[in-house]
Design an enzyme around this catalytic site. Structure first.
Site, PDB file in Angstrom:
ATOM      1  N   LYS A  47      -3.553  -8.152 -25.868  1.00 16.48           N
ATOM      2  CA  LYS A  47      -2.723  -9.251 -26.360  1.00 16.48           C
ATOM      3  C   LYS A  47      -3.616 -10.354 -26.897  1.00 16.48           C
ATOM      4  O   LYS A  47      -4.483 -10.866 -26.189  1.00 16.48           O
ATOM      5  CB  LYS A  47      -1.837  -9.821 -25.257  1.00 16.48           C
ATOM      6  CG  LYS A  47      -0.963 -10.982 -25.737  1.00 16.48           C
ATOM      7  CD  LYS A  47      -0.464 -11.826 -24.584  1.00 16.48           C
ATOM      8  CE  LYS A  47       0.265 -13.081 -25.072  1.00 16.48           C
ATOM      9  NZ  LYS A  47      -0.623 -13.993 -25.848  1.00 16.48           N
ATOM     10  N   GLU A  78     -11.552 -14.423 -15.964  1.00 19.01           N
ATOM     11  CA  GLU A  78     -12.516 -15.439 -16.384  1.00 19.01           C
ATOM     12  C   GLU A  78     -11.689 -16.658 -16.724  1.00 19.01           C
ATOM     13  O   GLU A  78     -10.973 -16.685 -17.714  1.00 19.01           O
ATOM     14  CB  GLU A  78     -13.334 -14.944 -17.568  1.00 19.01           C
ATOM     15  CG  GLU A  78     -14.597 -15.760 -17.806  1.00 19.01           C
ATOM     16  CD  GLU A  78     -14.368 -16.942 -18.733  1.00 19.01           C
ATOM     17  OE1 GLU A  78     -14.214 -18.079 -18.204  1.00 19.01           O
ATOM     18  OE2 GLU A  78     -14.332 -16.747 -19.945  1.00 19.01           O
ATOM     19  N   CYS A  99     -15.051 -22.935 -22.011  1.00 12.59           N
ATOM     20  CA  CYS A  99     -14.875 -22.921 -20.558  1.00 12.59           C
ATOM     21  C   CYS A  99     -16.136 -23.368 -19.835  1.00 12.59           C
ATOM     22  O   CYS A  99     -16.071 -23.881 -18.721  1.00 12.59           O
ATOM     23  CB  CYS A  99     -14.449 -21.524 -20.091  1.00 12.59           C
ATOM     24  SG  CYS A  99     -15.575 -20.212 -20.592  1.00 12.59           S
ATOM     25  N   GLU A 126      -9.997 -30.001 -16.277  1.00 15.74           N
ATOM     26  CA  GLU A 126     -10.612 -29.402 -17.463  1.00 15.74           C
ATOM     27  C   GLU A 126      -9.885 -29.928 -18.702  1.00 15.74           C
ATOM     28  O   GLU A 126      -8.749 -29.549 -18.978  1.00 15.74           O
ATOM     29  CB  GLU A 126     -10.531 -27.881 -17.404  1.00 15.74           C
ATOM     30  CG  GLU A 126     -11.259 -27.205 -18.547  1.00 15.74           C
ATOM     31  CD  GLU A 126     -11.198 -25.686 -18.476  1.00 15.74           C
ATOM     32  OE1 GLU A 126     -12.169 -25.045 -18.911  1.00 15.74           O
ATOM     33  OE2 GLU A 126     -10.187 -25.153 -17.993  1.00 15.74           O
TER      34      GLU A 126
END
Length: 526
Positions: free
Chosen positions: A217, A293, A327, A424
């Site tokens: 996806k 992850e 990230c 974040e």
């Protein structure tokens, strides 16, 4: 994403003044901002890839993918749903159970993957243009970072395909024991929007090298490059059904894929909250193993004996690279108090020199954020930072009047309990804090739910060794940052995920180990 030093060749003169305790600045601009450059590429693949064919969604629906430079629609993409997931998984299941890919010699699998690498190199300019157009990253970085690393990943795992083997195992008793390393089956894979093509490589390459089939996806924001690359893979000779690509939204594509009983393995890269949901869905179906992850809030730690100018430049790169949409972004910059003021001032000046504008224009260092949602989220965090008492050194506002551009933003005097120090942000917002000694900074660096990466800048070997052992993260860069290679394993501690991608460790995600025990009937010769 090999480390590169930030150039100031395209810097402009600085302007600044102070008011109400905030430092307001003028910014470098790109002349191309108001007149976007037309990308030199055609959009040819917008449908779902199922069983080797590009097909419409079962519902016939489409959704738009947008140009983040302007907010305009690039193309309409076939919008998958649960029925399309079933179609794709069925094709992958048949290709694994009956097709040639897992039964093919490892040498032949490697040969097809290497032919694909040749096609990636041939079409690298088109792929880089698609990546920039759909994502907003600079064309310069797409061509020097994303495409070479994608090629490197596929070449690396093509080389592994015929080197995957088991072991002969000594065991008590009169038995011959060996292990087989076998493909796990149908792999469901969900990739993010910040590095679409590179994350395609991280997921697909090891899965194919091990002999698995795949249902992947794409992120709904960035489907174009994966569809183009998948066409090239089939041109290289990939059999039908081995790789299936679906575009659409998480609740109607990602969730059915994660919970599908005929998916044997799931790999996900994205936010921590979504990762939690993915694990629950996988557990409810067939307890499929899941590799995650997830997010990060990485500390970038500068000691008093560091090469300060290099640390300032690398800290800027560690945060602002890819518009801060990484990230691993070094989003918590800890600087020893003895060098703190100089570090802040030079970081501010470097942010002011950063060239923001159309990512197709030569010399531009920072393009737009991915979409309106991310754009608004980042501006909200900037406002929270100001209201919580952090000192705004540079930036803090949108850039221009069209598209999703944000000024490179620098905060100083950031306290650990502020949201900008904990959450974040995933944008061009640098937060700088000071520390006194090594024990303090270890405790503060580890006081987070995340554990993806860290940077340590020091000339002292003992300090470096202490920090690399003390930090609870999956990667520690010492006197460098964001150095990646196909052979270097990558993954996180704590809420940053589990499992490792890349390198030989990445193979274990897509293999099962089978033990084979045979009696030795005549042991006289032993």
């Amino acid at each position: 994403m090999a480390t590169r030093r930030i150039s100031s060749l395209f810097s402009r003169s600085l302007g600044r003044y102070s008011t109400f305790g905030k430092r307001i600045s003028s910014y470098s601009t790109s002349a191309a901002y108001d007149v976007p450059i037309n990308p030199p590429v055609q959009i040819n693949y917008t449908k779902l890839l199922i069983n080797g064919e590009f097909v419409d969604a079962a519902s016939g629906k489409t959704f738009p993918t947008f140009d983040p430079r302007t907010g305009d629609v690039i193309a309409h993409i076939s919008e998958a749903d649960a029925e399309d997931v079933n179609r794709a998984v069925s094709a992958a299941r048949k290709a694994f159970d009956e097709g040639p890919w897992p039964k093919m010699s490892a040498h032949d699998r490697s040969r097809i993957m290497l032919k694909f690498v040749d096609l990636l190199e041939k079409h690298s300019e088109e792929l880089a243009a698609l990546e920039t157009w759909d994502n907003g990253k600079t064309y310069a970085k797409a061509t020097t970072d994303d495409l070479p690393l994608t090629i490197r990943i596929f070449r690396y795992y093509a080389g592994w395909a015929d080197k995957i083997h088991g072991l002969t195992v000594p065991a008590d008793g009169l038995y011959h024991v060996h292990t087989l390393h076998e493909p796990i089956g149908v792999a469901g894979q969900i990739i993010p929007w910040n590095f679409p093509l590179l994350m395609f490589a991280w997921k697909v390459a090891p899965a194919l090298a091990c002999g698995n089939t795949v249902v992947l996806k794409t992120a709904e924001q960035t489907p174009l490059s994966a569809l183009y690359a998948s066409k090239l893979l089939h041109e290289a000779g990939l059999p039908q059904g081995v790789l299936n690509v679906l575009s659409g939204y998480g609740p109607v594509v990602g969730a059915p894929l994660a919970s599908h009983i005929d998916v044997d393995k799931l790999a996900f890269t994205g936010s921590t909250d979504t990762g939690k949901a993915v694990v629950k869905l996988a557990a409810k179906s067939n307890l499929k193993p899941v590799t995650l992850e997830l997010g990060g809030k990485s500390p970038f730690i500068v000691f008093q004996d560091a090469d300060v100018d290099k640390a300032i430049e690398d800290a800027h790169f560690a945060l602002f690279y890819n518009q801060g949409q990484c990230c691993t972004a070094g989003s918590r910059t800890f600087v020893h108090e003895s060098i703190y003021d100089d570090f802040v001032e030079k970081s501010r000046e470097l942010a002011l020199k950063r060239v923001v504008g159309d990512p197709f224009k030569k010399g531009v260092e920072q393009g737009p954020q991915i979409d309106a949602e991310q754009f608004e989220k980042i501006l909200k965090y900037i406002k929270i930072g100001i209201e919580s008492g952090a000192r705004l050194e540079a930036g803090g506002e949108r850039f221009g009047s069209k598209g999703y551009y944000i000024q490179p933003t620098v905060f100083s005097d950031v306290q650990d309990d502020m949201l900008i120090a904990k959450d974040e942000i995933f944008g061009p917002v640098q937060s700088i804090s000071k520390f006194r000694d090594i024990n303090e900074v270890i405790q503060r660096a580890n006081a987070t739910q995340y554990g993806l990466a860290a940077g340590v800048y020091t000339k002292a070997l003992d300090t470096a060794n202490t920090m690399t052992r003390a930090l609870r993260v999956g990667t520690v860069w010492v006197n460098c940052y964001d150095v990646f290679d196909a052979s270097i394993p990558f993954g996180g501690y704590k809420m940053s995920g589990n499992g490792r991608e890349k390198g030989m460790y990445g193979l274990s995600n897509y293999l099962q180990v089978k033990s084979v025990i045979t009696p030795l009937k005549n042991p006289a010769w032993l």
